[in-house]
Design a protein around this motif. Sequence first.
Motif, mmCIF file in Angstrom:
data_model
loop_
_atom_site.group_PDB
_atom_site.id
_atom_site.type_symbol
_atom_site.label_atom_id
_atom_site.label_comp_id
_atom_site.label_asym_id
_atom_site.label_seq_id
_atom_site.Cartn_x
_atom_site.Cartn_y
_atom_site.Cartn_z
ATOM 1 N N ALA A 1 0.726 -1.246 -0.002
ATOM 2 C CA ALA A 1 -0.103 -0.001 0.118
ATOM 3 C C ALA A 1 0.931 1.409 -0.097
ATOM 4 O O ALA A 1 2.252 1.221 0.486
ATOM 5 N N SER A 2 0.436 2.374 -0.568
ATOM 6 C CA SER A 2 1.148 3.653 -0.596
ATOM 7 C C SER A 2 0.180 4.960 0.110
ATOM 8 O O SER A 2 -1.250 4.707 -0.061
ATOM 9 N N TRP A 3 0.556 5.712 0.448
ATOM 10 C CA TRP A 3 -0.047 6.867 0.666
ATOM 11 C C TRP A 3 -1.071 7.553 0.006
ATOM 12 O O TRP A 3 -1.988 8.064 0.197
ATOM 13 N N GLY A 4 -0.643 7.605 -1.461
ATOM 14 C CA GLY A 4 -1.592 8.023 -2.492
ATOM 15 C C GLY A 4 -2.865 7.509 -2.552
ATOM 16 O O GLY A 4 -3.870 8.067 -2.737
ATOM 17 N N GLN A 5 -3.068 6.279 -2.109
ATOM 18 C CA GLN A 5 -4.333 5.540 -2.134
ATOM 19 C C GLN A 5 -5.121 5.835 -1.005
ATOM 20 O O GLN A 5 -6.172 5.302 -0.898
ATOM 21 N N MET A 6 -4.527 6.182 0.235
ATOM 22 C CA MET A 6 -4.893 6.326 1.413
ATOM 23 C C MET A 6 -5.478 7.892 1.755
ATOM 24 O O MET A 6 -6.345 8.163 2.329
ATOM 25 N N VAL A 7 -4.690 8.711 1.111
ATOM 26 C CA VAL A 7 -4.935 10.183 1.265
ATOM 27 C C VAL A 7 -6.409 10.498 0.894
ATOM 28 O O VAL A 7 -6.978 11.416 1.281
ATOM 29 N N LYS B 1 8.202 -2.547 12.082
ATOM 30 C CA LYS B 1 7.814 -3.591 10.851
ATOM 31 C C LYS B 1 6.547 -3.718 10.463
ATOM 32 O O LYS B 1 5.986 -4.161 9.349
ATOM 33 N N LYS B 2 5.474 -3.440 11.586
ATOM 34 C CA LYS B 2 4.188 -3.376 11.340
ATOM 35 C C LYS B 2 3.781 -2.450 10.303
ATOM 36 O O LYS B 2 2.418 -2.371 10.038
ATOM 37 N N ALA B 3 4.503 -1.433 10.034
ATOM 38 C CA ALA B 3 4.030 -0.307 8.947
ATOM 39 C C ALA B 3 4.437 -0.843 7.661
ATOM 40 O O ALA B 3 4.207 -0.052 6.820
ATOM 41 N N LEU B 4 5.262 -1.820 7.555
ATOM 42 C CA LEU B 4 5.846 -2.288 6.288
ATOM 43 C C LEU B 4 5.557 -3.708 6.119
ATOM 44 O O LEU B 4 4.933 -4.095 6.872
ATOM 45 N N TYR C 1 -1.571 -0.309 7.069
ATOM 46 C CA TYR C 1 -1.260 0.634 8.334
ATOM 47 C C TYR C 1 -0.395 1.785 8.222
ATOM 48 O O TYR C 1 -0.391 3.239 8.268
ATOM 49 N N GLY C 2 0.725 1.418 7.409
ATOM 50 C CA GLY C 2 2.061 2.299 7.314
ATOM 51 C C GLY C 2 1.552 3.429 6.348
ATOM 52 O O GLY C 2 1.389 4.559 6.373
ATOM 53 N N PRO D 1 1.856 8.257 16.899
ATOM 54 C CA PRO D 1 1.067 7.600 15.817
ATOM 55 C C PRO D 1 -0.087 6.779 16.072
ATOM 56 O O PRO D 1 -0.156 6.170 17.403
ATOM 57 N N ASP D 2 -1.007 6.391 15.428
ATOM 58 C CA ASP D 2 -2.057 5.146 15.744
ATOM 59 C C ASP D 2 -1.481 4.171 16.011
ATOM 60 O O ASP D 2 -0.407 3.684 15.704
ATOM 61 N N ASP D 3 -2.162 3.457 17.043
ATOM 62 C CA ASP D 3 -1.861 2.084 17.442
ATOM 63 C C ASP D 3 -1.944 0.966 16.595
ATOM 64 O O ASP D 3 -3.048 0.760 15.852
#
Length: 416
Positions: free
Chosen positions: A183-189, A331-334, A358-359, A394-396
């Motif tokens: 996943a990448s930030w562009g599809q989450m923003v 590691k939980k963000a990647l 999540y990341g 950050p969020d949990d």
Amino acid sequence: MKKIIITLVLFFYLSIAVSMAQDNYSFDFTKTLPSYSDSIGFGYDILKTPNNKKYEPFYFSVKVPDGNYKIKIEIGSKKTAGETTVRAENRRLFVENLKTNKGEFKTVEFIVNKRSPRINDKENVKLKPREKSYLNWDDKLTLEINGKKPVIRTITIEEDDKCPTVYLCGNSTVVDQSNEPWASWGQMVTRWFDSNISISNHAESGLTAGSFIAQNRLAKILSTIKAGDWVICEFGHNDEKEKGPGSGAWYHYSRNLKIFIDNVRAKDANIIFCTPTQRRNFDQTHKFIKDTHGDFPAAMKAVAARENVPIIDLHQKTKIFFETLGYENSKKALVHYPKNSFPGQERDLADNTHFNAYGAYEVAKMVVMGIKQLDLPLANYIKSDYKDFNPNKPDDWSTFEWIPASCIDIIKPDGN
């Protein structure tokens, strides 16, 4: 005879469940709807037709011309409580885990950008082979209805040719990743912007600022951009690996950033820079991130300062984010997953560059926060439920909820 049957079937569906005008469509999901075909031009897609009694996830596609479309979805059911997530095209997040009680209905609105590779009669975007199967580049607008118990009553799709558009340019840390667990930030923003603005993500894995231009991706943006629109650029991860005369932060990279600035401003549009996100590269103490980007963040900042371009320092924000999470929890963000976490995964996945859901979600919040901190007019389109974000808090990750899409690929995206 075949054409007559298709016509009769289409008439049947239109008469009971579908209202269609020019580039305006309305679908009633309490009625029977078809599987997608080009001849009908709409219907259930990707997965088998869902069993409405089981409230299964589904995809629904509509064949539409390129453009921006306002989507209005009535979420809920007379028969049951539900929890619904809505994504579009390549897993762009718009509606997140929306809960409804039995008999309760909530209407959500957002704008989806639909595009094809075509620029004009002579030019097209030079897609990579793997992109040709992306939902982002086909001739359909596709909605993914997901969640623990997705409940949908109606969907309305209406062309919107006047709303401002935000174009995203970048690499695998920005692109609409098509497959889980990437996943990448562009599809989450997209989650954090309201129904008065469109996000059009043109990023692709493995690209530099130079290859983005060479593959006609900037030309594609310039063919549709309007005065007052926005372009957000994040490059660096792959630019730093270029070799040859003129390569490096202070010439090719800086020069290419200037090309973006000049072309965007020539269209009376606005540009924002984002420094490259950090890699998860801890030092020997496992406490601090060691930078891998060399002069590239500084070069971007120098160009931004000279040209008066607003800049969001994701390089610094993601450093704080990783260090706050710590060596193990970062590691939980990647994309770090033990073998057999996904079908066909025979080896561990241990990617220190590419984010998971999540990341990517957290980095998207950093981008939105950067827009707010810069006090840009773009901040007027941020949703009211966005809460100010600090990478120090950050969020949990353990409570983050993401319902995976059906599309899974354990092959790493291009670039690093």
